[in-house]
Enzyme design. Structure first.
Site, PDB file in Angstrom:
ATOM      1  N   GLU A 141       0.844  -1.195   0.000  1.00  0.00           N
ATOM      2  CA  GLU A 141       0.000   0.000   0.000  1.00  0.00           C
ATOM      3  C   GLU A 141       0.884   1.252   0.000  1.00  0.00           C
ATOM      4  O   GLU A 141       1.868   1.297   0.737  1.00  0.00           O
ATOM      5  CB  GLU A 141      -0.920   0.043   1.226  1.00  0.00           C
ATOM      6  N   ALA A 276       2.069   0.020  10.895  1.00  0.00           N
ATOM      7  CA  ALA A 276       1.627  -1.345  10.642  1.00  0.00           C
ATOM      8  C   ALA A 276       0.809  -1.365   9.362  1.00  0.00           C
ATOM      9  O   ALA A 276       0.391  -0.313   8.882  1.00  0.00           O
ATOM     10  CB  ALA A 276       0.778  -1.867  11.803  1.00  0.00           C
ATOM     11  N   MET A 277       0.598  -2.565   8.803  1.00  0.00           N
ATOM     12  CA  MET A 277      -0.124  -2.694   7.534  1.00  0.00           C
ATOM     13  C   MET A 277      -1.041  -3.904   7.584  1.00  0.00           C
ATOM     14  O   MET A 277      -0.619  -4.999   7.915  1.00  0.00           O
ATOM     15  CB  MET A 277       0.896  -2.818   6.393  1.00  0.00           C
ATOM     16  N   GLU A 278      -2.300  -3.657   7.198  1.00  0.00           N
ATOM     17  CA  GLU A 278      -3.373  -4.633   7.406  1.00  0.00           C
ATOM     18  C   GLU A 278      -3.478  -5.734   6.359  1.00  0.00           C
ATOM     19  O   GLU A 278      -4.577  -6.281   6.165  1.00  0.00           O
ATOM     20  CB  GLU A 278      -4.698  -3.878   7.444  1.00  0.00           C
ATOM     21  N   HIS A 311      -6.593  -1.506  15.326  1.00  0.00           N
ATOM     22  CA  HIS A 311      -6.781  -0.747  14.080  1.00  0.00           C
ATOM     23  C   HIS A 311      -6.637  -1.685  12.871  1.00  0.00           C
ATOM     24  O   HIS A 311      -7.491  -1.696  11.976  1.00  0.00           O
ATOM     25  CB  HIS A 311      -5.734   0.375  14.048  1.00  0.00           C
ATOM     26  N   GLU A 312      -5.577  -2.474  12.866  1.00  0.00           N
ATOM     27  CA  GLU A 312      -5.324  -3.342  11.702  1.00  0.00           C
ATOM     28  C   GLU A 312      -6.367  -4.450  11.603  1.00  0.00           C
ATOM     29  O   GLU A 312      -6.739  -4.867  10.504  1.00  0.00           O
ATOM     30  CB  GLU A 312      -3.914  -3.939  11.768  1.00  0.00           C
ATOM     31  N   HIS A 315      -9.528  -3.250  10.006  1.00  0.00           N
ATOM     32  CA  HIS A 315      -9.376  -3.199   8.544  1.00  0.00           C
ATOM     33  C   HIS A 315      -9.704  -4.531   7.871  1.00  0.00           C
ATOM     34  O   HIS A 315     -10.016  -4.553   6.681  1.00  0.00           O
ATOM     35  CB  HIS A 315      -7.927  -2.880   8.179  1.00  0.00           C
ATOM     36  N   GLU A 334      -9.368   4.409   6.664  1.00  0.00           N
ATOM     37  CA  GLU A 334      -8.491   4.780   7.776  1.00  0.00           C
ATOM     38  C   GLU A 334      -9.251   5.432   8.925  1.00  0.00           C
ATOM     39  O   GLU A 334      -8.952   5.204  10.092  1.00  0.00           O
ATOM     40  CB  GLU A 334      -7.364   5.697   7.275  1.00  0.00           C
TER      41      GLU A 334
HETATM   42 ZN   LIG Z   1      -5.078   1.854   8.728  1.00  0.00          ZN
END
Ligand SMILES: [Zn+2]
Length: 860
Positions: A141, A276-278, A311-312, A315, A334
């Site tokens: 992303e 971080a990345m979901e 949060h992740e 998502h 987001e």
């Molecule tokens: Zn996010």
């Protein structure tokens, strides 16, 4: 994705609009991807087939590719297979495959072989290093999947992904799908791991990780969960696992839709640009926000780890299962994840008071939204640079604040049903912002669409000017709304904007009553009298302007304001100072009234502002009188809880103690005490509460000498396997004030001894303090080409551009503008405008408030 350790936003590029959108001829359905990374040579080989359908006959297909070297390319349709000629457009990041005979309308398969590079820029399929070895990891992303595999790299092109990795025999691999087989070869010294095909998803959610990861296993219902890390950090995964287990179970209930993937892996990556990345089923993290030992972690780190995981995880439903059609609606992803992250934590750890955290997050957005150079939540974007730009506090915290306001307005259960209905309706597909609010409006049977449109399409936020009268046991509240522009000066045309918003009023003797405000001027009636809080529970996304006497009355009110309301009132009153509407004395009297406040984030909010008063408004000759006032006002609060405290004190008490120590670090006794505590901690870590360690090290550093500096560096270097401990020392280095030690920290920041993911963070800290900003700016200018090359324009350079906004002089603003005119950073163009506006506002505030501050100080 979670970007901000420091609140970041990114750019406005001048690349022609629509230059990078693909033609809509082909719809991809299924990718088969084979990767063979070569860690030694820092490259990879790829083999790919894409099954799709053509809407019309064509002799060419265009897809995304960047830094890819193509080998064989063929396209197969009903008429057979034919070779394709590949032509590249590096600017548009596309490859066009051209064939002799037109490909028929209907199904077709693209087959490609290619090679790529494992880059050091933390994007696409890239290289990370730790413990003397290399890892191949990914961050796709927003628009970097095209660096790992040629693809239709836009979120609306959802497809399934069947991924295979051939890797060194001793290594393991993680991807989105469950591992279905692991067999030796076929090349010597290798083994091949096949992962189950994913459900339909967007390219930006693909994950590839290769190395020697070690995982701790658990589960939530039928979903297996693993927390994975490099072997040296294996002992730091238990807390994250318990948080993830709780949160998956919570979201299963909340959304009314089971977790959408077969398994969940959460992996700490040694080099990682974002927080971080979901990625679907394989969430990647910066180690600092995942790996913590519950027994020795500060409450701040425990909250951070749990809330980023949350949060992740949000998502996985909101963003992954249902995805925005295009990046102009990234706010939906987001903002929703930011808002939803607090939900499971409120149930899991009620003592963390998530309503106060939500109010603090809204403050971040309200501060940015007072700038003329803010943007609307919905902003058109076309190029990669423009897309990366909109991952900012407007997408995250502003949207979360607006969603929280709407939840409070329609009620939590009606809102939950609307969300669940939206997810069910668009599952495995794509949706636009309007689809979301249409569904919530329908389910909740309230005009949510009008509120959302008003906040999503317009930049900025309303300030409600409040006047109240008590009539017959009720309060009549007269409101006037206009856009707040947060700098002293004449009103602009933008002030004429109006919003549709629910406003909730709580009087001292009555309960909260809510009314929809639509007009520029409106009078509403609330039951009860006494000081009226015109943002009950701080759930509204707007600013309030009270008469100064009403501010004092609210501070003294019984029953008192809630912690979230106190936080909101302090934030609003500070912005009244910044905009020149109130004298700074009104704010300082309010701060004095809250000096003994027991809520850590209320104290932290004040401490930050008092730092700005001391640094930007007080003149050199006023500093001593100013520090005397700060000591007289806040030292009793610290004395009441004790400078050291017992190890048995609550997290809140220790957190507040830490903030007060930093606020009073100019006090000689506090300084000596912090040094003693720091030395004792280094000798015996159990001597100090974990929550106090970071503030104690920072205060000790502020008065520290070279010997202490050397000790901190030695401790930091020895802590590479314990992220929290490493960053305690790392961050404290920026607090040393001896010029020779400042120079050492600056040189360290631009040296290879700092990971490129961290260098921007350290430079931002150095740029944020008046004691270190001038020399740091000089260094940044000198080292600019090297800084850009090493930190990259994706994360590190924006951090610097943001940090420059802490200057407070017209001369520096002009110099910064000239510098970036000569060294343009398209990815940070809007952020630069915002930093320049922050500097201009600061100089205007200084001019406007200096006389008022002098009078206020005189009267003390
Ligand atoms: Zn996010």
């Amino acid at each position: 994705m979670l970007l901000s350790l420091i609140a970041l936003s990114l750019c406005l590029a001048s690349v022609p609009a629509a230059a990078q959108r693909l033609p809509s001829t082909v719809t991809p359905l299924r990718y088969s991807l084979w990767f063979a990374p070569d860690l030694e040579r820092e490259t990879f080989r790829g083999r790919e087939s894409i099954d799709g359908t053509l809407a019309a006959p064509s002799t060419s297909i265009t897809l995304h590719a960047a830094e890819i070297t193509f080998g064989e390319a063929t396209i197969e349709d009903g008429g057979g297979s034919q070779p394709a000629r590949v032509s590249l457009d590096a600017t548009a990041e596309t490859a066009t495959l051209t064939v002799a005979r037109a490909i028929a309308r209907g199904p077709a398969t693209i087959r490609l072989t290619y090679t790529g590079i494992l880059n050091d820029k933390l994007r696409g399929f890239y290289l990370s290093k730790a413990n003397g070895r290399k890892y191949a990891v990914s961050q796709m992303e927003a628009t970097d999947a095209r660096r790992a595999f040629p693809s239709f790299d836009e979120p609306a092109y959802k497809a399934t992904f069947a991924i295979t990795l051939m890797i060194d025999a001793a290594d393991n691999a993680i991807s989105n799908g469950r591992q279905v087989s692991d067999s030796p070869g076929p090349e010597p010294g290798k083994h091949t791991i096949v992962f189950a095909p994913t459900p339909k998803m967007s390219t930006y959610l693909v994950a590839l990780l290769v190395g020697d990861f070690v995982c701790r296993s658990g589960a939530a219902g039928a979903t297996p969960i693993r927390i994975c890390a490099t072997p040296d950090k294996q002992g730091l995964t238990a807390f994250a696992l318990s948080a993830a287990e709780h949160q998956v179970a919570f979201f299963n209930r909340y959304f009314g839709i089971p977790y959408p993937y077969e398994k969940l892996d959460i992996i700490g990556v040694p080099d990682f640009a974002a927080g971080a990345m979901e990625n679907a089923g394989a969430i990647t993290f910066r180690e600092q926000v995942l790996l913590a030992d519950e027994a020795t972690a500060s409450v701040e780190v425990r909250k951070l780890v749990a809330s980023v995981i949350s949060h992740e995880l949000a998502h996985q439903w909101f963003g992954n299962l249902v995805t925005m059609k295009w990046w102009d609606d990234i706010w939906l992803n987001e903002g929703f994840a930011t808002w939803a992250a607090n939900k499971p934590l409120a149930a899991w750890k009620p003592e963390w008071k998530m309503d106060v955290k939500a109010a603090a997050e809204t403050q971040i957005a309200l501060n940015l939204d007072a700038l003329r150079t803010t943007r609307a939540i919905h902003t058109q974007v076309e190029t990669s640079a423009q897309i990366n730009e909109v991952f900012d506090p407007i997408a995250y915290e502003k949207t979360a604040g607006v969603l929280g306001m709407i939840e409070a307005y329609v009620g939590p259960e009606a809102f939950r049903k609307g969300v669940s209905s939206y997810l069910a309706k668009y599952a495995l597909g794509n949706a636009a912002g309007e689809d979301f609010w249409t569904e919530v409006t329908r389910v909740a049977e309230k005009p949510v669409n009008r509120i959302m449109k008003s906040f999503v399409d317009q930049p900025g936020a309303p300030v409600l000017s409040v006047q109240t009268r008590c009539i017959g046991g009720n309060t009549e509240v007269s409101l006037r709304q206009e856009r707040l522009v947060g700098a002293p000066g004449p009103a602009t045309a933008a002030a004429a904007q109006t919003w549709t918003l629910p406003v909730c009023v709580k009087t001292a003797s009555g309960s909260a009553t809510c009314t929809m405000v639509t007009a520029r001027e409106q009078t509403i009636r609330a039951p009860g009298c006494g000081a009226a809080m015109v943002n009950a529970d701080a759930r509204g996304y707007y600013y309030t302007e009270y008469e100064p006497a009403a501010v004092a009355a609210l501070a003294a009110r019984r029953p008192p304001l809630t912690p979230a309301e106190r936080l909101s009132l302090l934030g609003d009153e500070w912005r009244m100072v910044r905009s020149g509407r109130h004298d700074v004395g009104t704010y300082l009297d309010l701060a004095a009234a809250f000096a003994r406040d027991e809520t850590p984030s209320v104290v932290a909010e004040m401490a930050g502002r008092l730092g700005e008063v001391g640094g930007d408004i007080a003149s050199a000759s006023q500093r001593e009188a100013w520090h005397t006032w700060v000591r007289a006002t806040f030292r009793p609060a610290l004395d009441a809880i004790g400078l050291t405290g017992g190890l048995g004190d609550s997290d809140d008490t220790n957190s507040r103690r830490g903030t007060l120590l930093k606020l009073l670090s100019g006090d000689a006794e506090v300084q000596t005490h912090a040094r003693d505590l720091a030395l004792a901690y280094m000798a015996r870590p159990a001597s100090l509460s974990p929550t106090l360690v970071a503030p104690v090290l920072q205060v000790a550093a502020a008065g520290g000498d070279a010997a202490l500096y050397d000790q901190f560096v030695a401790r930091m270097t020895a802590s590479s396997a314990a992220p929290e401990e490493y960053y305690r020392y790392f961050n404290a280095l920026a607090s040393f004030r001896d010029p020779a030690l400042i120079a050492r920290t600056q040189q360290f920041a631009v040296s290879p001894d700092v990971r490129s993911q961290d260098a921007g963070m350290l430079l931002t800290q150095l740029l944020s303090s008046s004691a270190t900003q001038e020399s740091t700016w000089a260094l940044v200018k000198t080292e600019w080409p090297a800084i850009v090359a090493r930190l990259g324009t994706f994360q590190g350079v924006p951090a610097i551009v943001y940090g420059l906004g802490a200057f407070c002089s017209a001369e520096r603003a002009a110099e910064i503008k000239t510098f970036f005119d000569a060294h343009p950073v398209p990815e940070s163009a809007r952020l630069l405008q915002q930093s320049l506006e922050r500097i201009a506002t600061c100089t205007a505030v200084k001019a406007r408030q200096a006389p008022a501050f002098g009078r206020w100080l005189q009267a003390r």
